[in-house]
Design an enzyme around this catalytic site. Structure first.
Site, PDB file in Angstrom:
ATOM      1  N   TYR A 226       2.205   7.488  -9.558  1.00  0.00           N
ATOM      2  CA  TYR A 226       3.603   6.637  -9.086  1.00  0.00           C
ATOM      3  C   TYR A 226       4.500   7.641  -8.259  1.00  0.00           C
ATOM      4  O   TYR A 226       4.845   8.885  -8.700  1.00  0.00           O
ATOM      5  CB  TYR A 226       4.124   6.249 -10.271  1.00  0.00           C
ATOM      6  CG  TYR A 226       5.372   5.290  -9.774  1.00  0.00           C
ATOM      7  CD1 TYR A 226       5.151   4.197  -9.175  1.00  0.00           C
ATOM      8  CD2 TYR A 226       6.518   5.879 -10.057  1.00  0.00           C
ATOM      9  CE1 TYR A 226       6.454   3.453  -8.783  1.00  0.00           C
ATOM     10  CE2 TYR A 226       7.909   5.344  -9.492  1.00  0.00           C
ATOM     11  CZ  TYR A 226       7.582   4.085  -9.011  1.00  0.00           C
ATOM     12  OH  TYR A 226       8.704   3.314  -8.602  1.00  0.00           O
TER      13      TYR A 226
ATOM     14  N   TYR B   5      11.647  -5.430 -11.329  1.00  0.00           N
ATOM     15  CA  TYR B   5      10.376  -6.012 -11.739  1.00  0.00           C
ATOM     16  C   TYR B   5      10.798  -7.235 -12.852  1.00  0.00           C
ATOM     17  O   TYR B   5       9.968  -7.299 -13.836  1.00  0.00           O
ATOM     18  CB  TYR B   5       9.758  -4.897 -12.734  1.00  0.00           C
ATOM     19  CG  TYR B   5       9.547  -3.401 -11.990  1.00  0.00           C
ATOM     20  CD1 TYR B   5       9.044  -3.371 -10.638  1.00  0.00           C
ATOM     21  CD2 TYR B   5      10.257  -2.489 -12.371  1.00  0.00           C
ATOM     22  CE1 TYR B   5       8.970  -2.195  -9.982  1.00  0.00           C
ATOM     23  CE2 TYR B   5      10.096  -1.229 -11.804  1.00  0.00           C
ATOM     24  CZ  TYR B   5       9.613  -1.105 -10.381  1.00  0.00           C
ATOM     25  OH  TYR B   5       9.637   0.013  -9.782  1.00  0.00           O
TER      26      TYR B   5
ATOM     27  N   LYS C 244      16.429  12.000  -9.972  1.00  0.00           N
ATOM     28  CA  LYS C 244      16.760  11.709 -11.154  1.00  0.00           C
ATOM     29  C   LYS C 244      18.126  12.476 -11.948  1.00  0.00           C
ATOM     30  O   LYS C 244      19.118  12.314 -11.623  1.00  0.00           O
ATOM     31  CB  LYS C 244      15.497  11.399 -12.034  1.00  0.00           C
ATOM     32  CG  LYS C 244      14.674  10.237 -11.380  1.00  0.00           C
ATOM     33  CD  LYS C 244      13.499  10.060 -12.713  1.00  0.00           C
ATOM     34  CE  LYS C 244      12.798   8.962 -12.234  1.00  0.00           C
ATOM     35  NZ  LYS C 244      13.060   7.494 -12.286  1.00  0.00           N
TER      36      LYS C 244
END
Length: 427
Positions: A146, A18, A276
Site C-alpha cells: 500500500y 472509506y 506521517k
C-alpha cells in the site's frame, strides 16, 4: 466554551475515509486531546492506540510542538517555495539528511505521504528519460503493498486485494512479485526471492524502479517480513541497475525499533519517502529524498528540472513543527521507549494465539497486530472499544495498534486488555 458538534450534519454532509454516505459508520465527537488521550464531547476519555494513523508519536498537545507553531505563525504561516526559501525548511532538510541513510542528500518537501510517492515515481521515470531510456517506465513491487490513494500511488498498490482494486481497469499496469512469506523473527527461506528475481530479470529493460515498504507492509495487511528479503531485493536492484524506492511513510522515525526500517536489512535506497510522524501528527508534511546521482541525472535531462511543485510545498508552519518533532525524537530515549512497547505487546498479546478465532499475532517495535480468521464488524467492535476506554480502529480482519511512544505501561496494558477481552468474546 466550544460549540457542540452537529453530528447529524456530519453524517449527512461530511465524507469520512472509506465510508458510505448512505450508511455511514458512526463518528465519535472529539472535544480535545492531550498526551495519549482523546477526550470525547460525551465525556469519555480514550487511550489512543492508533497515534492518529501512525503520526502522533509524542502524544497530543505537546508543549514543545505547540510553542514551535505559535512562534512560527508570528513570523509567517506560508510563502510559496518557488523562488523563495526560509529557515524552517532549510533546518528540516539538514535534519533529514543527517538522520537518513548517508547517500540520500537531496530533499523534496511535499505536502502528504501519497504525494511523496508520486514524486518518487516521477523521479524514477525522469531519471531514465534523462538517460535516454524512456522505455524503462514500469515499476516492480510486491503483493499486499500500500502506497497511498493518489493515482500513481494506487497503481503500485496490490492490484487484487487492496482497497484500490476498483480502479484496476484505469490504472497503469505495473509488475507485482509474490510477497515474502518468511517472518521477521524466523529463519529466512531463500525461495521467497525466486519470483521477484525472475520478474526483475525478465523485465529489466522496462523497469524504472522497485518500490516497496521495507519490513512492514501497512494498510495492505500489516504484514512483517524478514530483512533478508529486503537485502536480496537491494542486491537484485544493483545487479540489474534498477532504482530502489523505499516507502517509509508509516515505518519511518522509529516505529519498527530502528530509526528507519531499511536499517533492519542494512541497505540504503536510491529514493526514500517519508511522512506521517515527521510533524508529530500536527500538520500534513512529507519528504522524498534521493541520491546525488538521481538528482544530477534528472537535472541534466531534457526538462532540466523535476516536474513537480505543490502549492504548500515546504510550508513554514509544517516545517517548524517538524523541526521541533524531530529534535524531540533525537533527544529522547525513543529506542528504549519503542523496545519497552514491543516487549509489552509481545507479552500481553501472545495469549490470544490460543483463541480459535485468531489467525495470527504479529509484533515489531511499537506495532501490534491481531489478525482474525474472519472480517470484524467495525461498527460493533468500535463501540465496544470506546466503552472500554480505548481508541482502536480495526479494518478487515485486523485489530492493530501503534500507540504514541510516550505511552505508559498501565495505559498500554489497558489497550491490550481491551483487545483481549473483545477478541475472546468474539469466539
Amino acid at each position: 466554551m466550544q460549540p457542540k458538534i452537529d453530528l447529524d450534519f456530519d453524517q449527512q454532509h461530511l465524507w469520512h475515509p472509506y465510508t458510505s454516505m448512505i450508511e455511514p459508520l458512526p463518528c465519535y465527537p472529539v472535544s480535545h486531546a492531550d498526551g495519549v488521550y482523546i477526550h470525547l464531547e460525551t465525556g469519555e476519555k480514550l487511550i489512543d492506540g492508533m497515534s492518529s494513523w501512525w503520526s502522533v508519536i509524542h502524544g497530543y498537545n505537546h508543549p514543545v510542538l505547540n510553542t514551535a507553531l505559535h512562534n512560527q505563525v508570528d513570523q509567517m504561516s506560508h510563502v510559496m517555495f518557488g523562488g523563495l526559501t526560509h529557515e524552517p525548511a532549510v533546518s528540516l532538510a539538514k535534519k533529514l539528511v543527517a538522520m537518513t541513510p548517508s547517500q540520500l542528500t537531496k530533499v523534496f518537501l511535499a505536502d502528504s505521504g501519497s504525494v511523496s510517492v508520486e514524486v518518487a515515481l516521477k523521479m524514477a521515470l525522469q531519471y531514465w528519460m534523462s538517460r535516454n531510456e524512456p522505455h524503462r517506465n514500469k515499476f516492480l513491487t510486491i503483493e499486499h503493498g500500500y502506497h497511498g490513494d493518489t493515482f500513481g500511488a494506487m497503481s503500485v498498490c496490490d492490484p487484487q486485494n487492496s482497497m484500490h482494486s476498483l480502479y484496476a481497469g484505469v490504472l497503469p499496469q505495473h509488475l507485482f512479485a509474490k510477497a515474502p512469506q518468511s517472518r521477521f523473527e524466523e529463519a529466512f527461506d531463500q525461495s521467497d526471492l525466486d519470483d521477484f528475481a525472475a520478474k526483475i530479470q525478465e523485465n529489466k529493460n522496462q523497469i524504472a524502479a522497485v518500490i516497496l515498504e521495507p519490513i512492514v507492509q501497512g494498510a495492505g495487511g500489516m504484514r512483517i517480513y524478514h530483512p533478508e528479503f529486503l537485502r536480496g531485493v537491494k542486491q537484485l536492484c544493483e545487479q540489474y541497475q534498477v532504482l530502489l524506492i523505499c516507502d517509509e511513510i508509516a515505518t519511518g522515525f522509529g516505529r519498527t525499533g530502528k530509526l528507519f526500517a531499511c536499517e533492519h536489512a542494512r541497505i540504503e535506497p536510491d529514493i526514500l519517502c517519508l511522512g506521517k510522524a515527521m510533524t508529530g501528527g500536527y500538520l500534513s508534511l512529507a519528504a522524498t529524498l534521493c541520491t546525488n546521482e538521481v538528482a544530477e541525472v534528472i537535472s541534466q535531462g531534457q526538462a532540466g528540472v523535476l516536474m513537480h511543485g505543490p502549492t504548500f510545498m515546504g510550508n513554514p508552519l509544517a516545517c517548524a513543527v517538524a523541526n521541533a518533532s524531530l529534535s524531540l525524537l533525537i533527544d529522547s530515549s525513543w529506542q528504549e521507549q519503542v523496545c519497552f512497547i514491543e516487549s509489552c505487546l509481545k507479552s500481553e498479546l501472545q495469549p490470544l494465539r490460543e483463541v480459535s478465532t485468531v489467525a495470527d499475532i504479529r509484533v515489531l517495535g511499537a506495532i501490534g497486530v491481531v489478525e482474525m480468521r474472519h472480517t470484524v464488524d467495525v461498527k460493533a467492535i468500535q463501540r465496544r472499544f470506546v466503552e472500554a476506554g480505548v481508541w482502536i480502529r480495526p479494518f478487515g480482519k485486523l485489530i492493530y495498534i501503534m500507540p504514541p511512544y510516550v505511552i505508559t505501561q498501565s495505559e498500554l496494558s489497558q489497550l491490550c486488555k481491551a483487545i483481549r477481552d473483545i477478541v475472546v468474546n468474539l469466539e
